[in-house]
Design a protein around this motif. Structure first.
Motif, PDB file in Angstrom:
ATOM      1  N   ARG A 297       0.879  -1.215   0.164  1.00  0.00           N
ATOM      2  CA  ARG A 297      -0.034   0.120  -0.011  1.00  0.00           C
ATOM      3  C   ARG A 297       0.952   1.409  -0.134  1.00  0.00           C
ATOM      4  NH1 ARG A 297      -5.221  -0.925   3.765  1.00  0.00           N
ATOM      5  NH2 ARG A 297      -6.157  -2.674   2.535  1.00  0.00           N
ATOM      6  N   ARG A 298       2.101   1.311   0.865  1.00  0.00           N
ATOM      7  CA  ARG A 298       2.981   2.444   0.766  1.00  0.00           C
ATOM      8  C   ARG A 298       3.506   2.746  -0.641  1.00  0.00           C
ATOM      9  NH1 ARG A 298       7.048   0.338   3.465  1.00  0.00           N
ATOM     10  NH2 ARG A 298       6.011   0.570   5.456  1.00  0.00           N
ATOM     11  N   ARG A 299       3.786   1.661  -1.492  1.00  0.00           N
ATOM     12  CA  ARG A 299       3.834   1.880  -2.977  1.00  0.00           C
ATOM     13  C   ARG A 299       2.912   2.494  -3.810  1.00  0.00           C
ATOM     14  NH1 ARG A 299       7.375  -1.279  -0.412  1.00  0.00           N
ATOM     15  NH2 ARG A 299       9.434  -1.232  -1.296  1.00  0.00           N
ATOM     16  N   VAL A 300       1.629   2.036  -3.426  1.00  0.00           N
ATOM     17  CA  VAL A 300       0.350   2.485  -4.368  1.00  0.00           C
ATOM     18  C   VAL A 300       0.233   4.170  -3.752  1.00  0.00           C
ATOM     19  CG1 VAL A 300      -1.952   2.343  -4.384  1.00  0.00           C
ATOM     20  CG2 VAL A 300      -0.656   0.378  -4.262  1.00  0.00           C
ATOM     21  N   ILE A 301       0.500   4.331  -2.635  1.00  0.00           N
ATOM     22  CA  ILE A 301       0.394   5.754  -2.135  1.00  0.00           C
ATOM     23  C   ILE A 301       1.372   6.401  -2.677  1.00  0.00           C
ATOM     24  CG2 ILE A 301       0.525   7.264  -0.219  1.00  0.00           C
ATOM     25  CD1 ILE A 301      -0.745   4.905   1.574  1.00  0.00           C
ATOM     26  N   ARG A 302       2.540   6.066  -2.734  1.00  0.00           N
ATOM     27  CA  ARG A 302       3.660   6.866  -3.300  1.00  0.00           C
ATOM     28  C   ARG A 302       3.211   7.289  -4.728  1.00  0.00           C
ATOM     29  NH1 ARG A 302       9.475   4.113  -3.271  1.00  0.00           N
ATOM     30  NH2 ARG A 302       8.557   3.883  -1.023  1.00  0.00           N
ATOM     31  N   ALA A 303       2.895   6.193  -5.529  1.00  0.00           N
ATOM     32  CA  ALA A 303       2.574   6.519  -7.052  1.00  0.00           C
ATOM     33  C   ALA A 303       1.503   7.548  -7.166  1.00  0.00           C
ATOM     34  CB  ALA A 303       2.386   5.227  -7.527  1.00  0.00           C
ATOM     35  N   ALA A 304       0.391   7.334  -6.387  1.00  0.00           N
ATOM     36  CA  ALA A 304      -0.821   8.231  -6.496  1.00  0.00           C
ATOM     37  C   ALA A 304      -0.382   9.509  -6.052  1.00  0.00           C
ATOM     38  CB  ALA A 304      -2.084   7.712  -5.752  1.00  0.00           C
ATOM     39  N   ALA A 305       0.332   9.949  -5.141  1.00  0.00           N
ATOM     40  CA  ALA A 305       0.955  11.280  -4.623  1.00  0.00           C
ATOM     41  C   ALA A 305       1.695  11.933  -5.495  1.00  0.00           C
ATOM     42  CB  ALA A 305       1.464  11.035  -3.399  1.00  0.00           C
ATOM     43  N   ARG A 306       2.547  10.876  -6.280  1.00  0.00           N
ATOM     44  CA  ARG A 306       3.503  11.858  -7.226  1.00  0.00           C
ATOM     45  C   ARG A 306       2.732  12.278  -8.440  1.00  0.00           C
ATOM     46  NH1 ARG A 306       8.272   7.910  -9.575  1.00  0.00           N
ATOM     47  NH2 ARG A 306       8.610   8.037  -7.221  1.00  0.00           N
ATOM     48  N   TYR A 307       1.512  11.719  -8.833  1.00  0.00           N
ATOM     49  CA  TYR A 307       0.756  12.344  -9.980  1.00  0.00           C
ATOM     50  C   TYR A 307      -0.661  12.924  -9.662  1.00  0.00           C
ATOM     51  CZ  TYR A 307       4.322   9.685 -12.624  1.00  0.00           C
ATOM     52  OH  TYR A 307       5.814   9.302 -12.973  1.00  0.00           O
ATOM     53  N   GLY A 308      -0.556  13.199  -8.450  1.00  0.00           N
ATOM     54  CA  GLY A 308      -2.051  13.985  -8.032  1.00  0.00           C
ATOM     55  C   GLY A 308      -3.097  13.072  -8.069  1.00  0.00           C
ATOM     56  N   GLY A 309      -3.042  11.863  -7.684  1.00  0.00           N
ATOM     57  CA  GLY A 309      -3.943  10.784  -7.490  1.00  0.00           C
ATOM     58  C   GLY A 309      -4.868  10.688  -6.042  1.00  0.00           C
ATOM     59  N   MET A 310      -5.812  10.629  -6.198  1.00  0.00           N
ATOM     60  CA  MET A 310      -6.580  10.647  -4.604  1.00  0.00           C
ATOM     61  C   MET A 310      -7.086   9.398  -4.566  1.00  0.00           C
ATOM     62  SD  MET A 310     -10.013  12.578  -3.181  1.00  0.00           S
ATOM     63  CE  MET A 310     -11.325  11.146  -3.756  1.00  0.00           C
ATOM     64  N   ILE A 311      -6.624   8.482  -3.525  1.00  0.00           N
ATOM     65  CA  ILE A 311      -6.884   7.039  -3.385  1.00  0.00           C
ATOM     66  C   ILE A 311      -8.403   7.103  -2.543  1.00  0.00           C
ATOM     67  CG2 ILE A 311      -6.338   5.016  -1.955  1.00  0.00           C
ATOM     68  CD1 ILE A 311      -3.498   5.768  -2.263  1.00  0.00           C
ATOM     69  N   ASP A 312      -9.278   6.570  -3.233  1.00  0.00           N
ATOM     70  CA  ASP A 312     -10.698   6.283  -2.986  1.00  0.00           C
ATOM     71  C   ASP A 312     -10.729   5.364  -1.777  1.00  0.00           C
ATOM     72  OD1 ASP A 312     -13.548   7.017  -3.043  1.00  0.00           O
ATOM     73  OD2 ASP A 312     -13.605   4.889  -3.831  1.00  0.00           O
ATOM     74  N   LYS A 313     -10.242   4.452  -2.103  1.00  0.00           N
ATOM     75  CA  LYS A 313     -10.329   3.219  -1.052  1.00  0.00           C
ATOM     76  C   LYS A 313      -9.290   1.952  -1.329  1.00  0.00           C
ATOM     77  CE  LYS A 313     -14.718   2.295  -1.775  1.00  0.00           C
ATOM     78  NZ  LYS A 313     -14.971   3.436  -2.752  1.00  0.00           N
ATOM     79  N   PHE A 314      -8.914   1.386  -0.168  1.00  0.00           N
ATOM     80  CA  PHE A 314      -8.083   0.109  -0.320  1.00  0.00           C
ATOM     81  C   PHE A 314      -9.096  -1.050  -0.069  1.00  0.00           C
ATOM     82  CE2 PHE A 314      -4.535   3.044   0.608  1.00  0.00           C
ATOM     83  CZ  PHE A 314      -3.596   2.305  -0.516  1.00  0.00           C
ATOM     84  N   THR A 315      -9.092  -2.097  -1.016  1.00  0.00           N
ATOM     85  CA  THR A 315      -9.825  -3.048  -0.743  1.00  0.00           C
ATOM     86  C   THR A 315      -8.967  -4.379  -0.777  1.00  0.00           C
ATOM     87  OG1 THR A 315     -10.003  -3.382  -3.126  1.00  0.00           O
ATOM     88  CG2 THR A 315     -11.858  -2.166  -2.147  1.00  0.00           C
ATOM     89  N   GLY A 316      -8.498  -4.772   0.515  1.00  0.00           N
ATOM     90  CA  GLY A 316      -7.595  -5.682   0.821  1.00  0.00           C
ATOM     91  C   GLY A 316      -6.325  -5.539   0.220  1.00  0.00           C
ATOM     92  N   ASP A 317      -6.084  -6.184  -0.700  1.00  0.00           N
ATOM     93  CA  ASP A 317      -4.792  -5.947  -1.624  1.00  0.00           C
ATOM     94  C   ASP A 317      -4.987  -5.355  -2.946  1.00  0.00           C
ATOM     95  OD1 ASP A 317      -6.427  -8.005  -3.072  1.00  0.00           O
ATOM     96  OD2 ASP A 317      -4.893  -9.567  -3.083  1.00  0.00           O
ATOM     97  N   GLY A 318      -6.046  -4.582  -2.994  1.00  0.00           N
ATOM     98  CA  GLY A 318      -6.131  -3.725  -4.211  1.00  0.00           C
ATOM     99  C   GLY A 318      -6.509  -2.206  -3.510  1.00  0.00           C
ATOM    100  N   ALA A 319      -6.635  -1.266  -4.951  1.00  0.00           N
ATOM    101  CA  ALA A 319      -7.047   0.134  -4.472  1.00  0.00           C
ATOM    102  C   ALA A 319      -7.671   0.799  -5.751  1.00  0.00           C
ATOM    103  CB  ALA A 319      -5.619   0.791  -4.287  1.00  0.00           C
ATOM    104  N   LEU A 320      -8.560   1.466  -5.315  1.00  0.00           N
ATOM    105  CA  LEU A 320      -9.153   2.702  -6.351  1.00  0.00           C
ATOM    106  C   LEU A 320      -8.334   3.873  -6.319  1.00  0.00           C
ATOM    107  CD1 LEU A 320     -10.884   3.146  -8.673  1.00  0.00           C
ATOM    108  CD2 LEU A 320     -12.975   3.459  -7.012  1.00  0.00           C
ATOM    109  N   ILE A 321      -7.881   4.516  -7.413  1.00  0.00           N
ATOM    110  CA  ILE A 321      -7.282   5.628  -7.206  1.00  0.00           C
ATOM    111  C   ILE A 321      -8.187   6.653  -8.352  1.00  0.00           C
ATOM    112  CG2 ILE A 321      -5.073   7.039  -7.672  1.00  0.00           C
ATOM    113  CD1 ILE A 321      -3.477   4.442  -7.283  1.00  0.00           C
TER     114      ILE A 321
END
Length: 445
Positions: A297-321
């Motif tokens: 999840r930390r890597r997902v957060i890093r990628a989303a933050a780098r390009y201005g994405g907003m993480i709507d939710k984490f679903t176990g081992d997935g995510a919606l940005i």
């Protein structure tokens, strides 16, 4: 001997800059307070000038004044009060149109001092009133009113500037001219005896009341700002427990009401899901699995933050940005594609660093379209969500990465919006179950 190394720079100024740096919500609140303070200060000057002018006119009405010096002094006071009111009206007008917000308080305070000392100098130079008797002039009683009006701005430096301005001005005026003997003072004061009668004292009472009313405005505004800051801070602390952190800067009363009402907007969505995650869950103990999922999840957060994405939710081992929330941009699709490619790179580096066996693999699906965006639920459990066929289509594109044997797929809408149509190729025979409208799915060349 080698030259001594330069001393390290003092970190204190940087810490002070960070301490005083305001977030977007606080900065917006301060700017709104400044505009409100300018309007109130201008209106307070208009009201105070009007009350004083009415008091002066009432005091001299029906009274025969034969002393030409007194007549000219009264006329000068009336003109000064009219100019004082006009200056206040100009300040309120400029503030309502947000013109020169930063410099307007200094200009207004300086104009007040110029009008007051201009009147006193007129009495001293033209009418021959000794400078040491400046306190007997009615206009000197306006100073507490102007200083109270300055307090509305909540600017300590400006208050010090005004206090110094009047202190220096009165000191220079009081020391101007020759020193008067006791007999000369008695003679001059006898000529100004009319300034201490019942009518003149009534004007002074009006001045005190005006200053008190302005201080009431100061206290009221301070209470208003305190209540609003506490209310917005409490609301933000309550809502960020349920809503994405990227929404915190816009969680004002008005913005939150807009989110509760919901709206339809065009955004770009990115679904990411870890492949064969059950394998890791079966082979790892709970403590290691928690660390593993947190690292992912930390890597997902890093990628989303780098390009201005907003993480709507984490679903176990997935995510919606989401890209385009809260503000839509023409670069949403391009940033989503870059985010997907960056996330794949981060996962590859993670595999190389940890040597996972089997390697961690992910599927990423990206789609652009219209969705419902808003906050749903009651006060005990609020949730920011996006709904619509676009969300379902994006989830199916992500699932199609398994059949297409590709870690990253995107819809033609997204690729065209990003201007990358030449770098992608259409994937044939891709089944998107549950999708009613045909969607062209593409993969990188």
């Amino acid at each position: 001997m080698s030259a001594p190394s330069s001393a390290p720079s003092d970190p204190q100024p940087e810490r002070r800059r960070k301490r005083h740096r305001l977030d977007n919500a606080t900065e917006r609140l301060v700017k709104e307070a400044e505009v409100l303070a300018l309007r109130r200060a201008g209106l307070a000057r208009v009201v105070a000038a009007g009350l004083l002018l009415i008091g002066v006119l009432a005091a001299v009405s029906g009274v025969r004044i034969s002393n030409p010096v007194a007549l000219r002094q009264i006329a000068a006071v009336e003109v000064t009060l009219v100019l004082f009111g006009l200056a206040g009206w100009c300040e309120a007008w400029l503030a309502s149109r947000r013109i020169a917000i930063q410099t307007l308080p200094v200009v207004a305070a300086t104009v007040d001092a110029v009008l007051i000392f201009g009147n006193l100098l007129y009495g001293h130079v033209v009418l021959g009133i000794p400078g040491s008797l400046f306190a007997a002039s009615p206009i000197a009683w306006v100073v507490p009113i102007t200083m109270a009006a300055t307090a509305i701005y909540y600017r300590p430096r400006l208050q010090l500037y005004v206090a110094g301005l009047y202190a220096v001005g009165f000191l220079v005026l009081g020391l101007s001219g020759e020193a008067l003997t006791i007999a000369e003072r008695r003679t001059d004061l006898a000529a100004l005896a009319g300034l201490f009668g019942e009518s003149a004292n009534m004007v002074r009472v009006i001045m005190v009341v005006s200053a008190a009313l302005i201080l009431v405005v100061v206290a009221q505004q301070g209470r208003f700002l305190l209540d609003r800051a506490v209310r917005e801070t409490t609301m933000r602390l309550h809502l960020v427990r349920y809503l994405p952190g990227e929404l915190a800067p816009i969680l004002t009363d008005q913005a939150f009401a807009s989110l509760r009402a919901g709206r339809r907007i065009r955004i770009t969505l990115l679904f990411v899901d870890m492949r064969a995650s059950t394998t890791f869950g079966e082979t790892m103990d709970p403590a290691r699995l928690a660390i593993f999922i947190t690292a992912f999840r930390r890597r997902v957060i890093r990628a989303a933050a780098r390009y201005g994405g907003m993480i709507d939710k984490f679903t176990g081992d997935g995510a919606l940005i989401l890209f385009g929330v809260p503000t839509e941009s023409t670069s949403d699709a391009a940033r989503a594609l870059e985010c997907g490619r960056t996330l794949l790179t981060l996962i590859e580096r993670w595999n190389a660093k940890r040597g996972f066996d089997p390697a961690v693999r992910v599927g990423i699906g990206i789609h652009t379209g219209e969705v419902f965006c808003g906050v749903v639920g009651d006060e005990s459990r609020l949730e920011f969500t996006v709904l619509g066929e676009t969300v379902n289509q994006c989830a199916r594109i992500e699932q199609a990465t398994k059949a297409a044997d590709a870690p990253l797929l995107a819809s033609r809408e997204t690729v065209e919006s990003a201007g990358e149509i030449d770098a992608w190729v259409e994937v044939e025979n891709v089944d998107l179950p549950g999708v009613t409208r045909p969607v062209c799915v593409m993969r990188p060349v």
